[in-house]
Design a protein around this motif. Structure first.
Motif, PDB file in Angstrom:
ATOM      1  N   VAL A  91       0.808  -1.223   0.000  1.00  9.55           N
ATOM      2  CA  VAL A  91       0.000   0.000   0.000  1.00  9.55           C
ATOM      3  C   VAL A  91       0.841   1.274   0.000  1.00  9.55           C
ATOM      4  O   VAL A  91       0.361   2.340  -0.382  1.00  9.55           O
ATOM      5  CB  VAL A  91      -0.970   0.033   1.206  1.00  9.55           C
ATOM      6  N   GLY A  92       2.089   1.185   0.418  1.00  5.20           N
ATOM      7  CA  GLY A  92       2.898   2.402   0.456  1.00  5.20           C
ATOM      8  C   GLY A  92       4.306   2.113   0.927  1.00  5.20           C
ATOM      9  O   GLY A  92       4.664   0.969   1.227  1.00  5.20           O
ATOM     10  N   GLY A  93       5.100   3.172   0.999  1.00  5.58           N
ATOM     11  CA  GLY A  93       6.470   3.021   1.459  1.00  5.58           C
ATOM     12  C   GLY A  93       7.286   4.270   1.217  1.00  5.58           C
ATOM     13  O   GLY A  93       6.771   5.294   0.749  1.00  5.58           O
ATOM     14  N   VAL A  94       8.592   4.142   1.537  1.00  2.00           N
ATOM     15  CA  VAL A  94       9.511   5.270   1.397  1.00  2.00           C
ATOM     16  C   VAL A  94      10.857   4.751   0.918  1.00  2.00           C
ATOM     17  O   VAL A  94      11.350   3.734   1.415  1.00  2.00           O
ATOM     18  CB  VAL A  94       9.707   6.004   2.746  1.00  2.00           C
ATOM     19  N   ASP A  95      11.449   5.453  -0.032  1.00  5.70           N
ATOM     20  CA  ASP A  95      12.810   5.155  -0.472  1.00  5.70           C
ATOM     21  C   ASP A  95      13.770   5.952   0.399  1.00  5.70           C
ATOM     22  O   ASP A  95      13.894   7.169   0.246  1.00  5.70           O
ATOM     23  CB  ASP A  95      12.985   5.532  -1.943  1.00  5.70           C
ATOM     24  N   VAL A  96      14.436   5.267   1.333  1.00  8.64           N
ATOM     25  CA  VAL A  96      15.370   5.964   2.229  1.00  8.64           C
ATOM     26  C   VAL A  96      16.813   5.850   1.743  1.00  8.64           C
ATOM     27  O   VAL A  96      17.723   6.408   2.346  1.00  8.64           O
ATOM     28  CB  VAL A  96      15.259   5.426   3.672  1.00  8.64           C
TER      29      VAL A  96
ATOM     30  N   TYR B 260       2.763   6.369  14.414  1.00  9.45           N
ATOM     31  CA  TYR B 260       4.136   6.624  13.986  1.00  9.45           C
ATOM     32  C   TYR B 260       4.931   5.333  13.812  1.00  9.45           C
ATOM     33  O   TYR B 260       4.766   4.364  14.566  1.00  9.45           O
ATOM     34  CB  TYR B 260       4.857   7.524  14.999  1.00  9.45           C
ATOM     35  N   ALA B 261       5.778   5.340  12.791  1.00 12.12           N
ATOM     36  CA  ALA B 261       6.763   4.278  12.586  1.00 12.12           C
ATOM     37  C   ALA B 261       8.140   4.860  12.862  1.00 12.12           C
ATOM     38  O   ALA B 261       8.477   5.951  12.376  1.00 12.12           O
ATOM     39  CB  ALA B 261       6.695   3.737  11.159  1.00 12.12           C
ATOM     40  N   TYR B 262       8.920   4.135  13.633  1.00  8.30           N
ATOM     41  CA  TYR B 262      10.271   4.558  14.015  1.00  8.30           C
ATOM     42  C   TYR B 262      11.259   3.632  13.309  1.00  8.30           C
ATOM     43  O   TYR B 262      11.203   2.406  13.482  1.00  8.30           O
ATOM     44  CB  TYR B 262      10.435   4.494  15.530  1.00  8.30           C
ATOM     45  N   LEU B 263      12.141   4.205  12.514  1.00  5.24           N
ATOM     46  CA  LEU B 263      13.062   3.418  11.702  1.00  5.24           C
ATOM     47  C   LEU B 263      14.497   3.599  12.161  1.00  5.24           C
ATOM     48  O   LEU B 263      14.920   4.710  12.497  1.00  5.24           O
ATOM     49  CB  LEU B 263      12.971   3.817  10.227  1.00  5.24           C
ATOM     50  N   GLY B 264      15.235   2.492  12.132  1.00  7.36           N
ATOM     51  CA  GLY B 264      16.671   2.527  12.358  1.00  7.36           C
ATOM     52  C   GLY B 264      17.389   2.184  11.071  1.00  7.36           C
ATOM     53  O   GLY B 264      17.157   1.125  10.479  1.00  7.36           O
ATOM     54  N   LEU B 265      18.268   3.074  10.617  1.00 11.21           N
ATOM     55  CA  LEU B 265      18.920   2.931   9.313  1.00 11.21           C
ATOM     56  C   LEU B 265      20.414   2.681   9.462  1.00 11.21           C
ATOM     57  O   LEU B 265      21.019   2.998  10.489  1.00 11.21           O
ATOM     58  CB  LEU B 265      18.710   4.202   8.487  1.00 11.21           C
TER      59      LEU B 265
END
Length: 414
Positions: free
Chosen positions: A53-58, A71-76
């Motif tokens: 359904v969706g996403g982000v190119d980080v 909220y989604a919390y991301l570790g990169l």
């Protein structure tokens, strides 16, 4: 008893999946960096046919994902300073997650745990005086604020980085990469498993005696009630790669049982009497179900041979969500754990090890909680009086706000 989880659905994302988190009808994935979205959201209300359904190119690896509220919390992975390794996204519209805030530390962010208004973060070792275990106030997600931290790492080679962490009540349980040094009493320099008191998040304090020298990387930590479950890198011999410790006394964690799975353990999640483990690929089941009803003698209860590493496992209700290293076919998969599925259930009493509710829960009488209540950013709305018999703590100019009507402070301290 033994059982074999049944594969239902998944998706071929053509790259390894590092992290998986399911909340409600959505599953959130952290992928190794590739063309397209490295953070992806799937609708899993029909587990046999999940829908992107969706996403982000980080533009880098997403190593950790934690979801709380909207909220989604991301570790990169560290990108050398050009972007934030800790990122917060508003996912109230899952088809178009929007960046809210974050910060850059120039180290891989490997583990995230959110409790209340604080995010607990575990970074890779930085070989210097920085803090690998960090606590951030996320009450304003657009501007997370550092409030405390601990330097867990050694002087070289990335030893002592935080690979996994779990927060329960006032304690944080950390799993570190292998590190040399002393692990005794108040000295934790050689402890790969550590317990910290975070009742004051501005000053996390190592619990004297609350450490274990495993001599190996602790890849995963899960805590349930009075036990901590540890997933270790393999020792290449006959030692237990999966271990259970009693943490009823946090000053003296004591091993009570374990299991030699003959490979590294990447991920653990506990639900009731079962521990669900994601393993480094080896002979046998790489997605493993362990019966820990007797913590002194856990046993293999079943699983699935995925033929590749299982990097992360998340269990919600009767389904398990597995994140795999890249493989021909689905790189993330949904398994039916063969639990009881009923439209309506009524009982005079029920004993439940862990209760997962995907929608609202209504309680028509009193709720009794033995330890603590962790509430997301939505807060607590009470139509009646609130009685606090101990200490009310807050921080910042808005520590006490949103009280509508009369209130009385008894034996207050200004």
């Amino acid at each position: 008893s033994s059982f074999t989880p049944t594969a239902l659905g998944g998706a071929d994302v053509s790259i390894g999946v590092n992290a998986v988190f399911t909340s409600g009808k959505y599953t959130y994935l952290g992928l190794a960096s590739a063309a397209g979205n490295d953070f992806r959201i799937y609708d899993v209300h029909n587990p046999s046919s999940p829908t992107s359904v969706g996403g982000v190119d980080v533009s880098t690896d997403v190593r950790a994902v934690y979801v709380s509220g909207k909220y989604a919390y991301l570790g990169l992975s560290s990108d050398g300073g050009s972007g934030n390794e800790f990122r917060i996204y508003d996912i109230s519209n899952p088809s178009s997650p929007s960046s809210v805030g974050g910060f850059s530390y120039n180290q891989n962010l490997q583990s995230i745990f959110v409790q209340g208004k604080f995010a607990y973060l575990g970074f890779a070792g930085d070989n210097s005086t920085g803090t690998e275990f960090k606590v951030y106030d996320i009450s304003n997600p657009a501007s997370p604020v550092s409030v405390g931290g601990v330097d867990t790492a050694g002087a070289s080679g990335g030893a002592g980085g935080v690979k996994s962490l779990y927060v329960q009540g006032k304690y944080a349980y950390l799993g570190l990469s292998a590190i040399t040094g002393t692990c005794s009493g108040a000295t934790a320099t050689g402890c790969e498993f550590r317990i910290y008191n975070v009742s004051d998040p501005f000053a996390p304090a190592y619990v004297s005696g609350g450490g274990v020298d495993t001599t190996l990387d602790v890849n995963s930590v899960a805590v349930s009630a009075k036990y901590a479950y540890l997933g270790l890198a393999t020792d290449g011999s006959t030692g237990n790669d999966f271990r259970i410790y009693s943490v009823v006394d946090p000053t003296a964690p004591t091993v009570v049982g374990g299991l030699d799975v003959s490979t590294g353990v990447n991920s653990l999640q506990v639900q009731g009497k079962y521990v669900f483990a994601g393993l480094v690929s080896a002979s046998g089941n790489d997605f493993r179900v362990i019966d820990a009803s007797d913590p002194t003698a856990p046993t293999n209860a079943g699983g699935v041979d995925t033929t590749v590493d299982v990097n992360s496992v998340f269990v919600s209700g009767k389904y398990a969500y597995a994140a795999l290293a890249t493989v021909s076919g689905n790189d993330w998969r949904i398994y039916d754990l063969a639990g009881t599925d009923t439209q309506t259930f009524m009982a005079g009493a029920a004993g439940v090890g862990q209760l997962s509710v995907t929608d609202n829960a209504r309680i028509d009488n009193d709720l009794y909680v033995g330890t603590g209540i962790n509430v997301g950013l939505g807060g607590i709305n009470s139509a009646g009086p609130v009685s606090i018999e101990n200490t009310l703590q807050g921080s910042g100019a808005s520590a006490v706000a949103g009280v509508f009507g009369n209130y009385t402070l008894t034996n207050s301290t200004a």
